[in-house]
Write a protein that holds these residues in place. Structure first.
Motif, PDB file in Angstrom:
ATOM      1  N   VAL A 344       0.856  -1.187   0.000  1.00 35.60           N
ATOM      2  CA  VAL A 344       0.000   0.000   0.000  1.00 35.60           C
ATOM      3  C   VAL A 344       0.888   1.231   0.000  1.00 35.60           C
ATOM      4  CG1 VAL A 344      -1.765   1.287   1.257  1.00 35.60           C
ATOM      5  CG2 VAL A 344      -1.826  -1.228   1.219  1.00 35.60           C
ATOM      6  N   PRO A 345       0.754   2.109  -1.006  1.00 39.23           N
ATOM      7  CA  PRO A 345       1.630   3.286  -1.061  1.00 39.23           C
ATOM      8  C   PRO A 345       1.334   4.274   0.058  1.00 39.23           C
ATOM      9  CG  PRO A 345       0.006   3.351  -2.829  1.00 39.23           C
ATOM     10  CD  PRO A 345      -0.130   2.018  -2.172  1.00 39.23           C
ATOM     11  N   ASP A 346       2.344   5.035   0.421  1.00 35.32           N
ATOM     12  CA  ASP A 346       2.224   5.965   1.549  1.00 35.32           C
ATOM     13  C   ASP A 346       1.207   7.071   1.290  1.00 35.32           C
ATOM     14  OD1 ASP A 346       4.124   4.542   2.924  1.00 35.32           O
ATOM     15  OD2 ASP A 346       5.796   5.847   2.338  1.00 35.32           O
ATOM     16  N   HIS A 347       0.926   7.396   0.019  1.00 34.49           N
ATOM     17  CA  HIS A 347       0.015   8.511  -0.238  1.00 34.49           C
ATOM     18  C   HIS A 347      -1.421   8.188   0.137  1.00 34.49           C
ATOM     19  CE1 HIS A 347      -0.717   6.265  -4.062  1.00 34.49           C
ATOM     20  NE2 HIS A 347      -1.931   6.725  -3.874  1.00 34.49           N
ATOM     21  N   MET A 348      -1.759   6.904   0.267  1.00 35.29           N
ATOM     22  CA  MET A 348      -3.137   6.555   0.605  1.00 35.29           C
ATOM     23  C   MET A 348      -3.414   6.898   2.054  1.00 35.29           C
ATOM     24  SD  MET A 348      -4.096   3.117  -1.509  1.00 35.29           S
ATOM     25  CE  MET A 348      -4.229   3.202  -3.299  1.00 35.29           C
ATOM     26  N   GLN A 349      -4.594   7.485   2.297  1.00 26.85           N
ATOM     27  CA  GLN A 349      -4.927   7.988   3.633  1.00 26.85           C
ATOM     28  C   GLN A 349      -5.819   7.040   4.426  1.00 26.85           C
ATOM     29  OE1 GLN A 349      -6.210  11.920   1.887  1.00 26.85           O
ATOM     30  NE2 GLN A 349      -4.954  12.732   3.552  1.00 26.85           N
ATOM     31  N   GLY A 350      -6.247   5.953   3.796  1.00 31.58           N
ATOM     32  CA  GLY A 350      -7.036   4.958   4.500  1.00 31.58           C
ATOM     33  C   GLY A 350      -6.180   3.805   4.975  1.00 31.58           C
ATOM     34  N   ARG A 351      -6.843   2.777   5.511  1.00 29.50           N
ATOM     35  CA  ARG A 351      -6.156   1.611   6.053  1.00 29.50           C
ATOM     36  C   ARG A 351      -6.837   0.349   5.542  1.00 29.50           C
ATOM     37  NH1 ARG A 351      -5.503   3.439  12.375  1.00 29.50           N
ATOM     38  NH2 ARG A 351      -4.538   1.403  12.557  1.00 29.50           N
ATOM     39  N   SER A 352      -6.048  -0.657   5.255  1.00 24.72           N
ATOM     40  CA  SER A 352      -6.595  -1.931   4.812  1.00 24.72           C
ATOM     41  C   SER A 352      -7.477  -2.545   5.886  1.00 24.72           C
ATOM     42  CB  SER A 352      -5.458  -2.897   4.463  1.00 24.72           C
ATOM     43  OG  SER A 352      -5.964  -4.211   4.252  1.00 24.72           O
ATOM     44  N   LEU A 353      -8.564  -3.167   5.442  1.00 30.74           N
ATOM     45  CA  LEU A 353      -9.458  -3.856   6.367  1.00 30.74           C
ATOM     46  C   LEU A 353      -8.939  -5.231   6.768  1.00 30.74           C
ATOM     47  CD1 LEU A 353     -12.933  -3.170   4.673  1.00 30.74           C
ATOM     48  CD2 LEU A 353     -11.780  -1.832   6.409  1.00 30.74           C
ATOM     49  N   LEU A 354      -7.973  -5.765   6.022  1.00 29.31           N
ATOM     50  CA  LEU A 354      -7.578  -7.148   6.282  1.00 29.31           C
ATOM     51  C   LEU A 354      -7.079  -7.390   7.704  1.00 29.31           C
ATOM     52  CD1 LEU A 354      -8.023  -7.372   3.221  1.00 29.31           C
ATOM     53  CD2 LEU A 354      -6.030  -8.862   3.120  1.00 29.31           C
ATOM     54  N   PRO A 355      -6.276  -6.486   8.301  1.00 26.74           N
ATOM     55  CA  PRO A 355      -5.888  -6.730   9.689  1.00 26.74           C
ATOM     56  C   PRO A 355      -7.073  -6.782  10.651  1.00 26.74           C
ATOM     57  CG  PRO A 355      -4.395  -5.157   8.687  1.00 26.74           C
ATOM     58  CD  PRO A 355      -5.526  -5.350   7.716  1.00 26.74           C
ATOM     59  N   LEU A 356      -8.154  -6.045  10.332  1.00 27.29           N
ATOM     60  CA  LEU A 356      -9.339  -6.097  11.192  1.00 27.29           C
ATOM     61  C   LEU A 356      -9.932  -7.503  11.239  1.00 27.29           C
ATOM     62  CD1 LEU A 356     -11.454  -2.890  10.424  1.00 27.29           C
ATOM     63  CD2 LEU A 356     -10.259  -3.450  12.544  1.00 27.29           C
ATOM     64  N   LEU A 357      -9.847  -8.203  10.114  1.00 24.94           N
ATOM     65  CA  LEU A 357     -10.460  -9.525  10.041  1.00 24.94           C
ATOM     66  C   LEU A 357      -9.759 -10.529  10.944  1.00 24.94           C
ATOM     67  CD1 LEU A 357     -11.072  -9.696   6.186  1.00 24.94           C
ATOM     68  CD2 LEU A 357     -12.600  -8.881   7.989  1.00 24.94           C
ATOM     69  N   SER A 358      -8.505 -10.260  11.256  1.00 23.37           N
ATOM     70  CA  SER A 358      -7.768 -11.148  12.157  1.00 23.37           C
ATOM     71  C   SER A 358      -7.612 -10.553  13.542  1.00 23.37           C
ATOM     72  CB  SER A 358      -6.383 -11.449  11.570  1.00 23.37           C
ATOM     73  OG  SER A 358      -5.641 -10.249  11.390  1.00 23.37           O
ATOM     74  N   GLY A 359      -8.290  -9.406  13.764  1.00 25.09           N
ATOM     75  CA  GLY A 359      -8.224  -8.757  15.065  1.00 25.09           C
ATOM     76  C   GLY A 359      -6.890  -8.118  15.354  1.00 25.09           C
ATOM     77  N   ALA A 360      -6.142  -7.786  14.281  1.00 28.06           N
ATOM     78  CA  ALA A 360      -4.775  -7.297  14.462  1.00 28.06           C
ATOM     79  C   ALA A 360      -4.644  -5.794  14.298  1.00 28.06           C
ATOM     80  CB  ALA A 360      -3.852  -8.005  13.472  1.00 28.06           C
ATOM     81  N   ASP A 361      -5.737  -5.056  14.387  1.00 30.04           N
ATOM     82  CA  ASP A 361      -5.641  -3.602  14.275  1.00 30.04           C
ATOM     83  C   ASP A 361      -6.434  -2.958  15.414  1.00 30.04           C
ATOM     84  OD1 ASP A 361      -5.310  -0.986  13.572  1.00 30.04           O
ATOM     85  OD2 ASP A 361      -5.873  -1.246  11.474  1.00 30.04           O
ATOM     86  N   PRO A 362      -5.888  -3.007  16.633  1.00 23.35           N
ATOM     87  CA  PRO A 362      -6.614  -2.461  17.790  1.00 23.35           C
ATOM     88  C   PRO A 362      -6.759  -0.947  17.740  1.00 23.35           C
ATOM     89  CG  PRO A 362      -4.365  -3.029  18.402  1.00 23.35           C
ATOM     90  CD  PRO A 362      -4.567  -3.551  17.003  1.00 23.35           C
ATOM     91  N   ASP A 363      -6.013  -0.273  16.857  1.00 29.00           N
ATOM     92  CA  ASP A 363      -6.056   1.189  16.788  1.00 29.00           C
ATOM     93  C   ASP A 363      -6.936   1.695  15.656  1.00 29.00           C
ATOM     94  OD1 ASP A 363      -4.221   1.399  18.929  1.00 29.00           O
ATOM     95  OD2 ASP A 363      -2.550   1.067  17.549  1.00 29.00           O
ATOM     96  N   TRP A 364      -7.828   0.847  15.171  1.00 32.85           N
ATOM     97  CA  TRP A 364      -8.726   1.295  14.099  1.00 32.85           C
ATOM     98  C   TRP A 364      -9.537   2.504  14.575  1.00 32.85           C
ATOM     99  CZ3 TRP A 364      -8.844  -0.203   9.113  1.00 32.85           C
ATOM    100  CH2 TRP A 364      -9.903   0.262   8.326  1.00 32.85           C
ATOM    101  N   PRO A 365      -9.631   3.567  13.766  1.00 30.28           N
ATOM    102  CA  PRO A 365     -10.339   4.780  14.224  1.00 30.28           C
ATOM    103  C   PRO A 365     -11.802   4.488  14.570  1.00 30.28           C
ATOM    104  CG  PRO A 365      -9.062   5.230  12.243  1.00 30.28           C
ATOM    105  CD  PRO A 365      -9.037   3.734  12.432  1.00 30.28           C
ATOM    106  N   PRO A 366     -12.305   5.082  15.649  1.00 31.52           N
ATOM    107  CA  PRO A 366     -13.697   4.845  16.054  1.00 31.52           C
ATOM    108  C   PRO A 366     -14.689   5.777  15.370  1.00 31.52           C
ATOM    109  CG  PRO A 366     -12.606   6.157  17.708  1.00 31.52           C
ATOM    110  CD  PRO A 366     -11.557   5.850  16.669  1.00 31.52           C
ATOM    111  N   GLU A 367     -14.258   6.455  14.293  1.00 30.16           N
ATOM    112  CA  GLU A 367     -15.145   7.351  13.578  1.00 30.16           C
ATOM    113  C   GLU A 367     -14.661   7.477  12.137  1.00 30.16           C
ATOM    114  OE1 GLU A 367     -13.311   9.267  16.316  1.00 30.16           O
ATOM    115  OE2 GLU A 367     -11.694   9.277  14.841  1.00 30.16           O
ATOM    116  N   VAL A 368     -15.541   8.014  11.289  1.00 28.59           N
ATOM    117  CA  VAL A 368     -15.138   8.351   9.923  1.00 28.59           C
ATOM    118  C   VAL A 368     -15.370   9.846   9.708  1.00 28.59           C
ATOM    119  CG1 VAL A 368     -15.524   6.071   8.935  1.00 28.59           C
ATOM    120  CG2 VAL A 368     -17.409   7.719   8.988  1.00 28.59           C
ATOM    121  N   LEU A 369     -14.516  10.412   8.857  1.00 32.26           N
ATOM    122  CA  LEU A 369     -14.609  11.819   8.484  1.00 32.26           C
ATOM    123  C   LEU A 369     -15.351  11.940   7.165  1.00 32.26           C
ATOM    124  CD1 LEU A 369     -13.665  14.859   8.721  1.00 32.26           C
ATOM    125  CD2 LEU A 369     -11.689  14.150   7.335  1.00 32.26           C
TER     126      LEU A 369
END
Length: 474
Positions: A344-369
């Motif tokens: 994933v290139p650095d210019h992208m401002q979002g985050r892949s959902l794949l770590p969420l599926l394995s519970g490996a992204d505890p810092d996922w933002p609790p809101e969307v802009l």
């Protein structure tokens, strides 16, 4: 570098099935009882259903710019309709092409500015190789008259229903080319053999968007009649106004036909032996409130404008998972790259959902802009419970991409008021000088919104209480 989720010898194909102006609650997985989307519901049941998925700008071109770049509209340079995606923008097509994929685009583009409605110059195609599209499909087509333009700008006219025409073009791409570009086809004819490559195909429909020329929702012949007594979403029923009574039958008929086309494409992938090696993303650019919130169909902070159906299915995206986290359009491009094993290139401002599926992204933002243009210069925050919006009165929503300062515009308690009928900022404005039950919430959300604005690449703005209690209710 290849992700451990995919074999280096066989990267998956990637197909985006992209609809226009489709509410999340048109789907069975979100409670619609009319059986409009059995194919999509089946993909969700075998893949990943994103329960809370939101556009980051509820209007066509900005949301499309976000999906092509993984950036917020202001960062991508397309904060409203009528602006062209910068020709040097880093895009999904370029990332996939550089990773060895054949890239194709079919359907509505809406990212070449307003200088053309039909053919799109090659330099305005964001790096896609195969091309069969129109910049403003709403103006080069009607329900049973479709014109798309190929790589050379040659028009191709299609009979039959518009969604069927685009679906057939996608099936031709899968069955005949299977990732071969138009230039590769020409080279093969000249005896130059090319290895088969995985493909990235972005298939962009106009349905279930209204037909602009007559403000109608033209379903296939006979389909509107199936829904003459439609199920009515609770927000529309509660608000009472707008034109949903006239248009819901046609809108639902268009959604039903889209699902049938999706089924045909899934079958084609299966027959070609490609289905299990294809990542499918289904989503839409924004929703539709049927003129209940303003004089048209979107451009508001309400979930009817913002919330869209989103389903993924493919390698690494299986198991019938229902993802509860809040997801933005900017998160979908990095997800597709990640699923294909592409960094994933650095210019992208979002985050892949794949770590969420394995519970490996505890810092996922609790809101969307969410960014708002054209109707106002606004910013909004959507959490699981709260919808908070701020606006900049006095600015020009067509020419001003952002504001130096914002003030409260709306606050909704989505747990107590899921249809967003009571704007708590009104209560606060009228009770100023007294103890307001929501002052603490407003202060917290102002701070969180400012932080997300900074994270989106804009300067940190002051966000203040609304100055006048008599502002228009939202």
């Amino acid at each position: 570098m290849t992700s451990p989720r995919t074999s280096p010898a066989r990267r998956p194909n990637v197909l985006v099935f992209f609809t226009d102006q489709q509410r999340w609650d048109t789907t069975g997985i979100h409670g619609n009882p009319l059986g409009l989307t059995p194919v999509l519901d089946g993909l969700a049941g075998d893949g990943v259903g994103v329960d809370q998925s939101f556009t980051c700008q509820p209007v066509c071109a900005p949301s499309r710019a976000s999906l092509q770049t993984g950036q917020y509209p202001t960062t991508a340079g397309v904060f409203r309709n009528g602006l062209a995606l910068p020709r040097t923008a880093p895009t999904l097509a370029r990332s996939f092409r550089d990773a060895g994929y054949a890239t194709g685009y079919i359907g509505k583009w809406h990212l070449a500015g307003d200088h053309t409605s039909g053919p799109v110059p090659e330099e305005d195609r964001a790096g896609y190789e195969y091309w069969l599209a129109a910049n403003l499909l709403e103006f080069t087509s009607d329900a049973y008259e479709t014109t798309l333009y190929d790589h050379d700008g040659t028009p191709h006219h299609f009979d039959g229903y518009r969604a069927d025409a685009l679906g057939s073009a996608a099936i031709d791409f899968i069955e005949q080319g299977r990732g071969q570009t138009q230039r590769q086809d020409q080279e093969q004819e000249q005896g130059q053999e090319q290895d088969r490559r995985p493909f990235f195909l972005f298939l962009s429909f106009l349905e279930p968007h209204h037909q602009n020329s007559r403000d109608d929702y033209p379903a296939p012949t006979g389909y509107s009649e199936r829904y003459d007594d439609p199920w009515v979403p609770s927000d529309l029923a509660a608000l009472g106004g707008g034109n949903w009574r006239e248009h819901l039958p046609g809108y639902y008929g268009m959604v039903r036909r889209l699902d049938e086309v999706l089924g045909q494409i899934v079958n084609a992938l299966d027959e070609q032996g490609e289905l299990e090696d294809t990542v499918i993303l289904f989503t839409s650019d924004h929703g539709c409130h049927f003129k209940t919130r303003n004089a048209e169909y979107k451009r508001s902070v309400h979930d009817a404008s913002l919330r869209v159906p989103t389903v993924l299915r493919g390698p690494g995206l299986r198991g019938g998972v229902r993802l509860p986290d809040l997801v933005s359009h900017v998160d979908l491009p990095p997800t597709l790259l990640d699923a294909a094993g592409i960094p994933v290139p650095d210019h992208m401002q979002g985050r892949s959902l794949l770590p969420l599926l394995s519970g490996a992204d505890p810092d996922w933002p609790p809101e969307v802009l969410v960014q708002i243009s054209e109707s106002e210069v606004g910013r909004a925050l959507r959490t699981d419970r709260w919808k908070y919006g701020a606006t900049a009165p006095g600015l020009d929503p067509w020419n001003d991409a952002r504001a130096d300062t914002y003030e409260d515009a709306c606050l909704y308690d989505l747990h107590a008021d899921p249809d967003e009928l009571t704007n708590l900022v009104d209560e606060h404005a009228h009770d100023r000088g007294h103890d307001c039950a929501h002052e603490g919430i407003l202060a917290e959300l102002r701070e969180r919104l400012a932080e997300r604005i900074v994270a989106s690449g804009e300067p940190r703005p002051p966000i203040t209480a609304r100055r006048t209690a008599g502002a228009e209710r939202r």
